[in-house]
Design a protein around this motif. Structure first.
Motif, PDB file in Angstrom:
ATOM      1  N   GLU A   5     -26.284 141.460 -78.160  1.00  0.00           N
ATOM      2  CA  GLU A   5     -26.114 140.229 -78.932  1.00  0.00           C
ATOM      3  C   GLU A   5     -26.345 140.529 -80.408  1.00  0.00           C
ATOM      4  O   GLU A   5     -27.343 141.160 -80.768  1.00  0.00           O
ATOM      5  CB  GLU A   5     -27.102 139.155 -78.460  1.00  0.00           C
ATOM      6  CG  GLU A   5     -26.921 138.714 -77.019  1.00  0.00           C
ATOM      7  CD  GLU A   5     -25.872 137.627 -76.869  1.00  0.00           C
ATOM      8  OE1 GLU A   5     -25.257 137.237 -77.902  1.00  0.00           O
ATOM      9  OE2 GLU A   5     -25.668 137.153 -75.729  1.00  0.00           O
ATOM     10  N   ILE A   6     -25.418 140.091 -81.251  1.00  0.00           N
ATOM     11  CA  ILE A   6     -25.518 140.318 -82.698  1.00  0.00           C
ATOM     12  C   ILE A   6     -25.841 138.997 -83.382  1.00  0.00           C
ATOM     13  O   ILE A   6     -25.149 137.993 -83.170  1.00  0.00           O
ATOM     14  CB  ILE A   6     -24.216 140.915 -83.254  1.00  0.00           C
ATOM     15  CG1 ILE A   6     -23.933 142.274 -82.595  1.00  0.00           C
ATOM     16  CG2 ILE A   6     -24.297 141.053 -84.774  1.00  0.00           C
ATOM     17  CD1 ILE A   6     -22.622 142.911 -83.007  1.00  0.00           C
ATOM     18  N   ILE A   7     -26.890 139.007 -84.190  1.00  0.00           N
ATOM     19  CA  ILE A   7     -27.357 137.802 -84.881  1.00  0.00           C
ATOM     20  C   ILE A   7     -27.246 137.997 -86.385  1.00  0.00           C
ATOM     21  O   ILE A   7     -27.590 139.062 -86.906  1.00  0.00           O
ATOM     22  CB  ILE A   7     -28.827 137.506 -84.532  1.00  0.00           C
ATOM     23  CG1 ILE A   7     -28.979 137.147 -83.058  1.00  0.00           C
ATOM     24  CG2 ILE A   7     -29.387 136.391 -85.399  1.00  0.00           C
ATOM     25  CD1 ILE A   7     -30.436 136.948 -82.653  1.00  0.00           C
ATOM     26  N   ASP A   8     -26.796 136.962 -87.095  1.00  0.00           N
ATOM     27  CA  ASP A   8     -26.850 136.979 -88.555  1.00  0.00           C
ATOM     28  C   ASP A   8     -28.313 136.793 -88.952  1.00  0.00           C
ATOM     29  O   ASP A   8     -28.888 135.717 -88.759  1.00  0.00           O
ATOM     30  CB  ASP A   8     -25.992 135.842 -89.115  1.00  0.00           C
ATOM     31  CG  ASP A   8     -26.051 135.760 -90.639  1.00  0.00           C
ATOM     32  OD1 ASP A   8     -26.676 136.650 -91.264  1.00  0.00           O
ATOM     33  OD2 ASP A   8     -25.474 134.808 -91.208  1.00  0.00           O
ATOM     34  N   ALA A   9     -28.925 137.850 -89.481  1.00  0.00           N
ATOM     35  CA  ALA A   9     -30.345 137.805 -89.825  1.00  0.00           C
ATOM     36  C   ALA A   9     -30.581 137.584 -91.321  1.00  0.00           C
ATOM     37  O   ALA A   9     -31.723 137.646 -91.782  1.00  0.00           O
ATOM     38  CB  ALA A   9     -31.031 139.092 -89.379  1.00  0.00           C
ATOM     39  N   ALA A  10     -29.509 137.311 -92.066  1.00  0.00           N
ATOM     40  CA  ALA A  10     -29.652 137.044 -93.502  1.00  0.00           C
ATOM     41  C   ALA A  10     -29.906 135.555 -93.725  1.00  0.00           C
ATOM     42  O   ALA A  10     -29.444 134.963 -94.696  1.00  0.00           O
ATOM     43  CB  ALA A  10     -28.405 137.492 -94.243  1.00  0.00           C
ATOM     44  N   VAL A  11     -30.637 134.958 -92.811  1.00  0.00           N
ATOM     45  CA  VAL A  11     -30.966 133.531 -92.853  1.00  0.00           C
ATOM     46  C   VAL A  11     -32.489 133.415 -92.895  1.00  0.00           C
ATOM     47  O   VAL A  11     -33.198 134.410 -92.962  1.00  0.00           O
ATOM     48  CB  VAL A  11     -30.383 132.807 -91.621  1.00  0.00           C
ATOM     49  CG1 VAL A  11     -28.856 132.804 -91.678  1.00  0.00           C
ATOM     50  CG2 VAL A  11     -30.854 133.466 -90.317  1.00  0.00           C
ATOM     51  N   SER A  12     -32.989 132.204 -92.839  1.00  0.00           N
ATOM     52  CA  SER A  12     -34.440 132.031 -92.839  1.00  0.00           C
ATOM     53  C   SER A  12     -35.028 132.604 -91.553  1.00  0.00           C
ATOM     54  O   SER A  12     -34.345 132.733 -90.527  1.00  0.00           O
ATOM     55  CB  SER A  12     -34.795 130.539 -92.937  1.00  0.00           C
ATOM     56  OG  SER A  12     -34.431 129.867 -91.747  1.00  0.00           O
ATOM     57  N   ILE A  13     -36.307 132.960 -91.610  1.00  0.00           N
ATOM     58  CA  ILE A  13     -36.990 133.489 -90.429  1.00  0.00           C
ATOM     59  C   ILE A  13     -36.919 132.478 -89.287  1.00  0.00           C
ATOM     60  O   ILE A  13     -36.687 132.841 -88.124  1.00  0.00           O
ATOM     61  CB  ILE A  13     -38.462 133.822 -90.765  1.00  0.00           C
ATOM     62  CG1 ILE A  13     -38.523 135.017 -91.725  1.00  0.00           C
ATOM     63  CG2 ILE A  13     -39.265 134.110 -89.504  1.00  0.00           C
ATOM     64  CD1 ILE A  13     -39.932 135.340 -92.211  1.00  0.00           C
ATOM     65  N   GLU A  14     -37.086 131.193 -89.629  1.00  0.00           N
ATOM     66  CA  GLU A  14     -37.085 130.152 -88.603  1.00  0.00           C
ATOM     67  C   GLU A  14     -35.735 130.053 -87.905  1.00  0.00           C
ATOM     68  O   GLU A  14     -35.661 129.946 -86.669  1.00  0.00           O
ATOM     69  CB  GLU A  14     -37.448 128.796 -89.221  1.00  0.00           C
ATOM     70  CG  GLU A  14     -38.861 128.696 -89.747  1.00  0.00           C
ATOM     71  CD  GLU A  14     -39.072 129.396 -91.088  1.00  0.00           C
ATOM     72  OE1 GLU A  14     -40.232 129.591 -91.489  1.00  0.00           O
ATOM     73  OE2 GLU A  14     -38.060 129.762 -91.732  1.00  0.00           O
ATOM     74  N   THR A  15     -34.643 130.116 -88.671  1.00  0.00           N
ATOM     75  CA  THR A  15     -33.299 130.032 -88.091  1.00  0.00           C
ATOM     76  C   THR A  15     -33.015 131.241 -87.212  1.00  0.00           C
ATOM     77  O   THR A  15     -32.444 131.118 -86.121  1.00  0.00           O
ATOM     78  CB  THR A  15     -32.243 129.939 -89.209  1.00  0.00           C
ATOM     79  OG1 THR A  15     -32.490 128.767 -89.985  1.00  0.00           O
ATOM     80  CG2 THR A  15     -30.837 129.861 -88.630  1.00  0.00           C
ATOM     81  N   CYS A  16     -33.424 132.403 -87.679  1.00  0.00           N
ATOM     82  CA  CYS A  16     -33.230 133.626 -86.900  1.00  0.00           C
ATOM     83  C   CYS A  16     -34.036 133.564 -85.604  1.00  0.00           C
ATOM     84  O   CYS A  16     -33.562 133.966 -84.538  1.00  0.00           O
ATOM     85  CB  CYS A  16     -33.638 134.835 -87.732  1.00  0.00           C
ATOM     86  SG  CYS A  16     -33.201 136.422 -87.005  1.00  0.00           S
ATOM     87  N   THR A  17     -35.254 133.055 -85.679  1.00  0.00           N
ATOM     88  CA  THR A  17     -36.109 132.958 -84.501  1.00  0.00           C
ATOM     89  C   THR A  17     -35.490 132.054 -83.444  1.00  0.00           C
ATOM     90  O   THR A  17     -35.520 132.368 -82.248  1.00  0.00           O
ATOM     91  CB  THR A  17     -37.505 132.423 -84.893  1.00  0.00           C
ATOM     92  OG1 THR A  17     -38.093 133.315 -85.839  1.00  0.00           O
ATOM     93  CG2 THR A  17     -38.412 132.307 -83.682  1.00  0.00           C
TER      94      THR A  17
END
Length: 212
Positions: free
Chosen positions: A184-196
């Motif tokens: 699974e690939i996640i866009d991690a250039a977002v807030s920590i909360e959104t990524c979590t």
């Protein structure tokens, strides 16, 4: 009879937020009643300690030697009698690792053909393939901003042009190798909360709901 634990791997270029998300994932799974063991590569065992010195540029070896050392450390990580991954999984423990052989493909693939690195790591793949890989995707520029903000000594691969190549190698590796594995690939250039939230959604689908 105890069911085998799940082997979960977090991957990403330096500064992608792996360590942070791994800690949140560990707590999330524990809150759902799972016994969880977290680990990292390179390990804190003898070969891993040697690798860490090389990455800090305290010792210089060839790129091929470094790649081989990672394989040796990984085999020890999988098989050692103290806290080996296979032993943990056989006890029904969910294992989360910060990096696995995908990192070798991406990083060592800068200096040698990725196919050669894949072949070097084939024994590790045969012994233990991840049940789930979560890749936290950020651009090299975003990565360097986070690395610089740490105000720590930069390691061997923490340079913009290298991180660009490493990110490309990751994405190519996911396209061309071990396509039967769950990645699974996640866009991690977002807030920590959104990524979590995104990570927890993946864990719900692939781990928690399968343990109900």
């Amino acid at each position: 009879m105890t069911s085998r634990g799940k082997f979960i791997v977090f991957e990403g270029i330096d500064g992608s937020g792996k360590s942070t998300q791994l800690e949140f994932a560990q707590q999330y799974l524990r809150n759902h009643g799972l016994e969880v063991y977290t680990t990292t590569e390179p390990t804190a065992r003898p070969i891993g300690t040697l690798i860490r010195g090389i990455l800090k540029e305290e010792l210089k070896v060839s790129e091929e030697t470094l790649a081989a050392l990672f394989v040796a450390d990984r085999l020890d990580h999988i098989q050692n009698d103290d806290d080996g991954l296979l032993s943990m999984l056989d006890k029904g423990i969910t294992v989360i690792s910060d990096r696995y052989y995908w990192s070798s493909y991406a990083y060592h693939g800068l200096h040698m053909p990725i196919e050669r690195v894949v072949k070097m790591n084939d024994i590790c793949h045969q012994l233990l393939a991840p049940d789930l890989t979560i890749y936290l995707d950020v651009t090299a520029k975003h990565s360097m901003q986070r690395i610089t903000a740490r105000n720590e000594q930069q390691e061997k691969f923490e340079k913009l042009e290298l991180l660009q190549g490493i990110r490309q190698n990751y994405l190519l590796s996911f396209q061309h190798h071990h396509q039967d594995l769950t990645t699974e690939i996640i866009d991690a250039a977002v807030s920590i909360e959104t990524c979590t939230v995104a990570v927890q959604s993946i864990l719900d689908r692939h781990v928690i709901n399968q343990n109900i």
